[in-house]
Design an enzyme around this catalytic site. Structure first.
Site, PDB file in Angstrom:
ATOM      1  CG  ASP A 212       1.165  14.224  17.066  1.00 49.95           C
ATOM      2  OD1 ASP A 212       0.941  13.814  18.212  1.00 49.95           O
ATOM      3  OD2 ASP A 212       1.864  13.612  16.236  1.00 49.95           O
TER       4      ASP A 212
ATOM      5  CG  PHE B 186      10.087  13.757   8.700  1.00 51.42           C
ATOM      6  CD1 PHE B 186       9.722  15.079   8.861  1.00 51.42           C
ATOM      7  CD2 PHE B 186       9.711  13.111   7.521  1.00 51.42           C
ATOM      8  CE1 PHE B 186       9.013  15.747   7.883  1.00 51.42           C
ATOM      9  CE2 PHE B 186       9.010  13.758   6.529  1.00 51.42           C
ATOM     10  CZ  PHE B 186       8.664  15.076   6.711  1.00 51.42           C
TER      11      PHE B 186
ATOM     12  CG  HIS C   7       1.458   1.985   4.537  1.00 50.33           C
ATOM     13  ND1 HIS C   7       0.248   2.063   3.870  1.00 50.33           N
ATOM     14  CD2 HIS C   7       1.698   3.235   5.012  1.00 50.33           C
ATOM     15  CE1 HIS C   7      -0.227   3.305   3.944  1.00 50.33           C
ATOM     16  NE2 HIS C   7       0.634   4.036   4.619  1.00 50.33           N
TER      17      HIS C   7
ATOM     18  CB  SER D 145      -0.943  -0.009   1.207  1.00 51.39           C
ATOM     19  OG  SER D 145      -0.227  -0.223   2.399  1.00 51.39           O
TER      20      SER D 145
ATOM     21  CD  GLU E  16       0.819   7.746   5.190  1.00 47.51           C
ATOM     22  OE1 GLU E  16       0.601   6.644   5.734  1.00 47.51           O
ATOM     23  OE2 GLU E  16       1.313   8.712   5.784  1.00 47.51           O
TER      24      GLU E  16
HETATM   25  P1  FAD Z   1      -2.895   6.736  20.157  1.00 51.27           P
HETATM   26  O1  FAD Z   1      -3.040   5.309  19.744  1.00 51.27           O
HETATM   27  O2  FAD Z   1      -4.041   7.359  20.868  1.00 51.27           O
HETATM   28  O3  FAD Z   1      -1.575   6.820  21.052  1.00 51.27           O
HETATM   29  C1  FAD Z   1      -0.984   8.074  21.358  1.00 51.27           C
HETATM   30  C2  FAD Z   1      -0.260   7.996  22.712  1.00 51.27           C
HETATM   31  O4  FAD Z   1      -1.228   7.863  23.764  1.00 51.27           O
HETATM   32  C3  FAD Z   1       0.663   6.790  22.862  1.00 51.27           C
HETATM   33  O5  FAD Z   1       1.760   7.181  23.642  1.00 51.27           O
HETATM   34  C4  FAD Z   1      -0.183   5.765  23.588  1.00 51.27           C
HETATM   35  O6  FAD Z   1       0.610   4.842  24.331  1.00 51.27           O
HETATM   36  C5  FAD Z   1      -1.014   6.663  24.503  1.00 51.27           C
HETATM   37  N1  FAD Z   1      -2.351   6.113  24.792  1.00 51.27           N
HETATM   38  C6  FAD Z   1      -3.200   5.544  23.938  1.00 51.27           C
HETATM   39  N2  FAD Z   1      -4.336   5.160  24.577  1.00 51.27           N
HETATM   40  C7  FAD Z   1      -4.198   5.533  25.857  1.00 51.27           C
HETATM   41  C8  FAD Z   1      -5.007   5.441  27.018  1.00 51.27           C
HETATM   42  N3  FAD Z   1      -6.221   4.880  26.975  1.00 51.27           N
HETATM   43  N4  FAD Z   1      -4.530   5.959  28.197  1.00 51.27           N
HETATM   44  C9  FAD Z   1      -3.292   6.532  28.259  1.00 51.27           C
HETATM   45  N5  FAD Z   1      -2.481   6.641  27.186  1.00 51.27           N
HETATM   46  C10 FAD Z   1      -2.930   6.162  26.016  1.00 51.27           C
HETATM   47  N6  FAD Z   1      -0.889  12.221  12.209  1.00 51.27           N
HETATM   48  C11 FAD Z   1      -1.731  13.097  11.647  1.00 51.27           C
HETATM   49  O7  FAD Z   1      -1.945  14.172  12.213  1.00 51.27           O
HETATM   50  N7  FAD Z   1      -2.338  12.855  10.444  1.00 51.27           N
HETATM   51  C12 FAD Z   1      -2.162  11.687   9.792  1.00 51.27           C
HETATM   52  O8  FAD Z   1      -2.734  11.474   8.712  1.00 51.27           O
HETATM   53  C13 FAD Z   1      -1.297  10.701  10.361  1.00 51.27           C
HETATM   54  N8  FAD Z   1      -1.097   9.507   9.771  1.00 51.27           N
HETATM   55  C14 FAD Z   1      -0.325   8.560  10.404  1.00 51.27           C
HETATM   56  C15 FAD Z   1      -0.220   7.290   9.826  1.00 51.27           C
HETATM   57  C16 FAD Z   1       0.541   6.300  10.425  1.00 51.27           C
HETATM   58  C17 FAD Z   1       0.615   4.933   9.805  1.00 51.27           C
HETATM   59  C18 FAD Z   1       1.246   6.594  11.635  1.00 51.27           C
HETATM   60  C19 FAD Z   1       2.114   5.548  12.285  1.00 51.27           C
HETATM   61  C20 FAD Z   1       1.144   7.858  12.217  1.00 51.27           C
HETATM   62  C21 FAD Z   1       0.343   8.831  11.617  1.00 51.27           C
HETATM   63  N9  FAD Z   1       0.169  10.101  12.192  1.00 51.27           N
HETATM   64  C22 FAD Z   1      -0.663  11.019  11.600  1.00 51.27           C
HETATM   65  C23 FAD Z   1       0.860  10.456  13.435  1.00 51.27           C
HETATM   66  C24 FAD Z   1      -0.003  10.187  14.669  1.00 51.27           C
HETATM   67  O9  FAD Z   1      -1.150  10.998  14.658  1.00 51.27           O
HETATM   68  C25 FAD Z   1       0.852  10.504  15.909  1.00 51.27           C
HETATM   69  O10 FAD Z   1       1.872   9.555  16.035  1.00 51.27           O
HETATM   70  C26 FAD Z   1       0.079  10.700  17.203  1.00 51.27           C
HETATM   71  O11 FAD Z   1       0.986  11.241  18.170  1.00 51.27           O
HETATM   72  C27 FAD Z   1      -0.467   9.410  17.802  1.00 51.27           C
HETATM   73  O12 FAD Z   1      -1.520   8.945  17.113  1.00 51.27           O
HETATM   74  P2  FAD Z   1      -2.089   7.469  17.428  1.00 51.27           P
HETATM   75  O13 FAD Z   1      -3.263   7.281  16.562  1.00 51.27           O
HETATM   76  O14 FAD Z   1      -1.024   6.460  17.359  1.00 51.27           O
HETATM   77  O15 FAD Z   1      -2.547   7.692  18.951  1.00 51.27           O
END
Ligand code: FAD
Length: 284
Positions: free
Chosen positions: A108, A215, A265, A15, A17
């Site tokens: 973020d 990055f 990916h 895939s 991105e």
């Molecule tokens: P989460 O899974 O919520 O995790 C974030 C943090 O919170 C982690 O440290 C986790 O351990 C902690 N956490 C999770 N759940 C809990 C809980 N219940 N209690 C306490 N702590 C918790 N960013 C963008 O803005 N736009 C994008 O399009 C984008 N695409 C991405 C695509 C991929 C494949 C990846 C790997 C990252 C992407 N990101 C993107 C970056 C991402 O948004 C950041 O890494 C962000 O900081 C974390 O998102 P997450 O969905 O992993 O968050």
């Protein structure tokens, strides 16, 4: 091909991105790259989303344009700074267009910007999408073989990842990394906690050292010392950086596939050359 155990391995799934382009020229380059990347027949392509909705229109327009090229195009969706009503509206729009796949993230937010929103973690967003839309969407989430930079510990981060999968995700894509062992260790620990869905390595081609270093510092990816030193030594010699980068990343991908990774990916950075160079080098 069937192994001695009778197990028929699935062919790897690829895939790609993209991110929404900032202007018309950038959009043209993106669509040209997408046309060239047809060669690798990606299962789907995805389009990033600026947290807080900053690229909402750009993400949607890019997804539409890629769907017109015949791709299964998946918008990324982040919950930070968004209300339930906004997310509901966006999901309804995607459903109306017939989009069946999303990448669900927390996102973020630059510090001090805007309200936190109604949902705090990606697991909340996955739960919300399932509650609102049942199994309409195939949901991918993010995984961090080298740990998310804000996590308290690798164990805590893994537990949060598992929570996100149990909330209803169908698969995961990792943050990019250069240490294959970090991926295998993470995948093994996730499987030991009961995760059965595919965890696909996210791979960043190496084309520009200063950008990659910036990055990587931000997202917590380690560039191994030997790679950092070799890249730094090339200075402004971009052709050598690309050639060395392609070698390193192709070897990484081959190691991952040989070790059982379900696919790759590619973070294409809206360019086809490096991704295609790596893909062509792989024994699939
Ligand atoms: P989460 O899974 O919520 O995790 C974030 C943090 O919170 C982690 O440290 C986790 O351990 C902690 N956490 C999770 N759940 C809990 C809980 N219940 N209690 C306490 N702590 C918790 N960013 C963008 O803005 N736009 C994008 O399009 C984008 N695409 C991405 C695509 C991929 C494949 C990846 C790997 C990252 C992407 N990101 C993107 C970056 C991402 O948004 C950041 O890494 C962000 O900081 C974390 O998102 P997450 O969905 O992993 O968050």
């Amino acid at each position: 091909m069937t192994s001695e155990s009778g197990f028929t391995p699935e062919p790897p799934v690829f895939s790609v991105e993209f991110f929404p382009a900032r202007d018309e020229a950038g959009s043209q380059r993106l669509l040209q790259a997408a046309t060239e990347l047809r060669e690798m027949d990606p299962r789907y392509v995805s389009v990033t989303f600026g947290a807080g909705g900053s690229t909402r229109a750009g993400t949607l327009a890019t997804v539409k344009a890629l769907r017109e090229q015949g791709y299964d195009a998946a918008p990324h969706l982040s919950c930070i700074g968004a209300s339930r009503a906004e997310l509901r509206d966006l999901l309804a729009q995607y459903r109306e267009l017939g989009i069946r796949r999303v990448v669900a993230l927390r996102g973020d937010m630059p510090s001090g910007m805007g309200p936190a929103g109604d949902l705090f973690h990606a697991s909340d967003l996955v739960e919300f999408i399932r509650a609102e839309t049942g199994d309409w969407f195939h949901i991918e989430v993010a995984a961090y073989p080298e740990m998310h930079p804000q996590a308290r510990s690798p164990e805590d981060d893994l537990a949060n990842f598992v929570r996100k999968m149990r909330a209803g995700a169908d698969g995961a894509i990792t943050q990019y990394f250069f240490n294959a062992d970090a991926y295998f260790d993470f995948a093994d620990r996730a499987v030991a906690k009961g995760v059965t869905a595919p965890i696909v390595p996210g791979i960043m081609p190496i084309t520009n050292f200063s950008q990659l270093a910036r990055f990587s510092d931000m997202c917590g990816t380690e560039i191994p010392r030997w790679i950092r030193l070799r890249l730094a030594a090339f200075g402004d010699d971009r052709a050598s950086i690309r050639a060395f980068g392609q070698d390193v990343v192709s070897n990484l991908c081959q190691t991952l596939l040989d070790g059982g990774a379900p696919g790759i990916h590619f973070y294409s950075m809206n360019q086809s050359e490096s991704t295609l160079g790596i893909w062509r080098s792989l024994e699939r």
